[in-house]
Enzyme design. Structure first.
Site, short mmCIF file in Angstrom:
data_model
loop_
_atom_site.label_atom_id
_atom_site.label_comp_id
_atom_site.label_asym_id
_atom_site.label_seq_id
_atom_site.Cartn_x
_atom_site.Cartn_y
_atom_site.Cartn_z
N GLU A 1 0.83 -1.21 0.00
CA GLU A 1 0.00 0.00 0.00
C GLU A 1 0.86 1.26 0.00
OE1 GLU A 1 -3.14 0.08 -0.40
OE2 GLU A 1 -3.68 -2.02 -0.04
N CYS B 1 -7.27 -2.33 8.16
CA CYS B 1 -5.92 -2.35 7.60
C CYS B 1 -5.40 -0.94 7.44
CB CYS B 1 -5.92 -3.10 6.26
SG CYS B 1 -6.23 -4.86 6.50
N HIS C 1 -1.33 -5.71 1.48
CA HIS C 1 -2.56 -6.50 1.35
C HIS C 1 -2.27 -7.73 0.49
CE1 HIS C 1 -5.74 -3.42 2.60
NE2 HIS C 1 -6.11 -4.54 3.17
N1 PCA Z 1 -8.12 -7.20 6.22
C1 PCA Z 1 -9.01 -6.14 6.60
C2 PCA Z 1 -8.90 -6.04 8.09
C3 PCA Z 1 -8.23 -7.29 8.53
C4 PCA Z 1 -7.69 -7.88 7.30
O1 PCA Z 1 -6.93 -8.86 7.25
C5 PCA Z 1 -8.80 -4.84 5.82
O2 PCA Z 1 -8.42 -4.92 4.64
O3 PCA Z 1 -9.02 -3.76 6.35
#
Ligand code: PCA
Length: 202
Positions: free
Chosen positions: A80, A142, A166
């Site tokens: 990100e 996240c 992610h």
């Molecule tokens: N993904 C979520 C919250 C926890 C996770 O593993 C997110 O993308 O915010």
């Protein structure tokens, strides 16, 4: 030897398995390049996850913190670029669903990661796995923990690296969930190790 705090998340919403938990747990205690890894699992909870990551950073005093989260439906590894000062989204694991709330009252609108995400993406692709930079981490947990870590970097710890990756669903999750693109656990973990190697080299 430097210290890297790796965080994963517990399962949430319609995902009975969170592949980031297994990756974080398996990396705990390992050494990759210059980094000794310390892993922690964070709750999917708006009132707790920020305090928890800040507490771990204060206790462990890592040189870098790399948080991992599941993005069900993505089909690449996506470091990100930016975290925004917003909590907004579906119910967390305590049933709380914020609407347009700031994470830090009066905090910066957003923070760019200070990790070498372009090099990470190139290295993951070079290892034969799909990757691209993501320009939004959403406004759920996240984004929340990424913002909290980068706020600390900007307010108190300018020498610390902080970033968020992610990842797609694992096959284990996809079997349970039924309708989500997935990778093998081994490939997900190899991609994350490749990103940590890049961190160590830069
Ligand atoms: N993904 C979520 C919250 C926890 C996770 O593993 C997110 O993308 O915010």
């Amino acid at each position: 030897m430097k210290t890297l705090l790796v965080t994963g998340f517990e399962p949430f919403l319609k995902y009975p398995v969170n592949p980031t938990q297994k990756i974080a747990e398996e990396l705990n205690g390992q050494t990759i390049g210059d980094y000794k890894i310390h892993s922690e699992i964070l709750p999917v909870d708006f009132s707790q996850s920020g305090d928890r990551i800040l507490k771990h950073i204060k206790e462990i005093k890592p040189d870098a913190v790399l948080s991992l989260g599941l993005s069900g439906g993505r089909y690449k590894i996506t470091p990100e670029r930016i975290a925004i000062n917003v909590n907004d989204g579906a119910k967390d694991n305590s049933g709380y669903a914020p609407v347009d709330e700031p994470i830090v009252e009066g905090g910066a609108d957003g923070y760019f990661t200070n990790m070498p995400i372009r090099k990470m993406v190139n290295a993951v692709k070079g290892a034969g796995l799909p990757a691209e930079i993501s320009n939004t981490a959403g406004a759920y947990l996240c984004n929340h923990v990424m913002y909290q870590a980068l706020h600390l970097v900007n307010e108190e710890r300018p020498d610390m690296l902080a970033g968020f990756i992610h990842i797609p669903a694992s096959h284990e999750l996809a079997v349970e969930h039924g309708r989500v693109p997935s990778w093998s656990h081994e490939d997900l973990k190899r991609a994350i190790i490749t990103c940590i190697e890049v961190l160590s080299e830069s």
